[in-house]
Design a protein around this motif. Structure first.
Motif, PDB file in Angstrom:
ATOM      1  N   ALA A 409      41.238   7.913 -67.068  1.00 33.55           N
ATOM      2  CA  ALA A 409      41.853   7.791 -68.392  1.00 33.55           C
ATOM      3  C   ALA A 409      40.943   7.040 -69.354  1.00 33.55           C
ATOM      4  N   GLU A 412      37.954   9.301 -70.400  1.00 39.41           N
ATOM      5  CA  GLU A 412      38.289  10.429 -71.259  1.00 39.41           C
ATOM      6  C   GLU A 412      38.680  10.003 -72.664  1.00 39.41           C
ATOM      7  N   ARG A 413      38.587   8.739 -72.953  1.00 40.30           N
ATOM      8  CA  ARG A 413      38.931   8.258 -74.289  1.00 40.30           C
ATOM      9  C   ARG A 413      37.695   8.345 -75.176  1.00 40.30           C
TER      10      ARG A 413
END
Length: 443
Positions: A409, A412-413
């Motif tokens: 997470a 993927e930012r």
């Protein structure tokens, strides 16, 4: 008569050579010494600038020794630059470094001052001292020292990867925009379709090498002279072995001589940036993936290079890339067909290797995502499918590298700084009708 390709190779050799300009400086120094001796008079320089024979000989001998030492110093710096650039940047960048005008000016000044002082030494006698020449030799030393300081300052700052990335990007964007302008200015009448009837002759390469440039005006004029169409089969930057079909000649009776046609295509040992903007992108990617190698492990440098890759892609993406370019003669008749790179080719070159080598780096994943999302916001809708494909491949690469959902997470930012920046979702893309689009693009 020498062909255009031979003259192009000669120009490339002169630009990359480190000895031609210093040799001209050496000859100029000898010539200026003769002029100074001829112009020397009792009325100038002023009385305070007259020298004894002993002083003049000592000053000139010291200048000769100093110039030889400074030449060795600059050559040593050059060797260190080559070693550093080859190991930490990209060997492809060295072709640009060889052409640096300041470096050649410094070497020419040193050799010219050496030749000037050495030529004056032979005229120093007890009853005859070249006062003007000795004064000018001192001034030349001062100029040489100033240039040396500028040279050291220049390469101390310009050898940083980010400075090189800026230089290469600027060169690539200039070549791309100038090529696009030239192609728009040579658009044919109608749809520019190539005649399908008539004989087709294949012109093959006599020698192997990388395609460095085309003499496009020469090809257009030759095709118009024989009332035919030249269809070039290879991209600039392709390596072609001997016997490869370079040009298909459609029509023309009689057709042009093969040696005339190949004389408009310059082949060399490696690619050049003169007509090949993709080569600039190749250099940027090489610097980025070298920074991502386990031996270097410097993702921040790669992020800085991606900044300039994004700038380059914005320049390319706002131009329509048809995949081939049809060029016409002044009458509007199609005469030359050149293959061109499409948007997908540029995007793959910019992203694929950096993604593959940097997929395990949080910085690289975040910066690439920010770049791709920024392209979706800024570019016309026609370019979006290729960008979305790269976003999908980036996500799959991150999923393979980060098996922990929490780390995935984070990776993927999107982040324009890689890590530590702040990112806001871009606004919705404007309708296609609101976006200006340019016609034409370089190969």
């Amino acid at each position: 008569m020498t062909s255009w390709a031979a003259r192009f190779r000669l120009r490339q050799y002169a630009k990359s050579s480190l000895w031609i300009v210093p040799m001209l400086g050496l000859l100029l120094g000898v010539l200026l010494a003769e002029l100074a001796l001829a112009a020397d008079s009792a009325d100038w320089p002023p009385s305070g600038w007259h020298y004894s024979a002993t002083t003049a000989s000592g000053v000139l001998a010291a200048i000769v020794g100093a110039m030889v030492a400074l030449l060795g110093f600059v050559v040593t710096i050059g060797v260190l630059v080559v070693q550093q650039a080859t190991n930490t940047l990209s060997p492809r960048y060295m072709r640009l470094w060889y052409r640096d005008r300041l470096q050649k000016a410094v070497l020419a000044t040193f050799t010219g001052t050496f030749a000037f002082a050495f030529s004056l030494l032979r005229s120093v006698e007890s009853a005859s001292v070249p006062d003007l020449g000795v004064t000018l030799a001192g001034a030349a030393v001062a100029v040489s020292l100033v240039l040396l300081l500028i040279y050291l300052n220049r390469f101390t700052h310009s050898l940083r990867p980010v400075a090189i990335a800026e230089l290469v990007t600027r060169l690539g964007e200039t070549v791309f925009t100038e090529g696009a302008r030239a192609i728009r200015g040579a658009a044919p009448r109608g749809d520019g379709a190539v005649p399908s009837d008539g004989p087709v002759t294949h012109v093959r390469a006599v020698r192997g090498g990388a395609i460095q440039a085309f003499d496009v005006p020469g090809l257009v004029a030759e095709a118009a002279r024989h009332d035919c169409v030249f269809v070039v089969t290879r991209l600039i930057g392709d390596f072609v072995p001997p016997g490869t079909v370079l040009v298909e000649v459609h029509g023309g009776t009689p057709g042009p001589a093969p040696e005339r046609v190949t004389g408009f295509v310059a082949l060399g040992a490696e690619r050049t940036i003169e007509q090949d903007p993709a080569f600039a992108l190749r250099i940027l990617v090489d610097i980025a993936i070298r920074a991502l190698s386990p031996a270097v492990n410097d993702p921040t440098t790669a992020v800085q290079v991606i900044n300039y890759i994004e700038s380059f892609l914005h320049t390319v993406g706002t131009t329509r890339l048809p995949g081939r370019h049809v060029l016409a003669d002044p009458g509007g008749n199609p005469r030359v067909v050149l293959p061109g790179r499409d948007w997908d080719s540029y995007l793959q070159l910019a992203v694929c290797e950096i993604r593959d080598y940097g997929s395990s780096s949080v910085q690289i994943c975040r910066r690439l995502r920010a770049m791709l999302e920024g392209l979706l916001d800024a570019l016309p809708p026609a370019q979006h499918p290729a960008v979305r494909t790269q976003l999908l491949l980036l996500r799959e690469a991150a999923e393979r590298a980060f098996t922990d959902p929490a780390r995935l997470a984070i990776a993927e930012r999107a982040d324009h700084q890689g890590i530590g920046g702040q990112y806001f979702s871009p606004p919705l893309a404007a309708p296609p009708s609101d976006r200006p689009r340019e016609e034409g693009a370089p190969s």
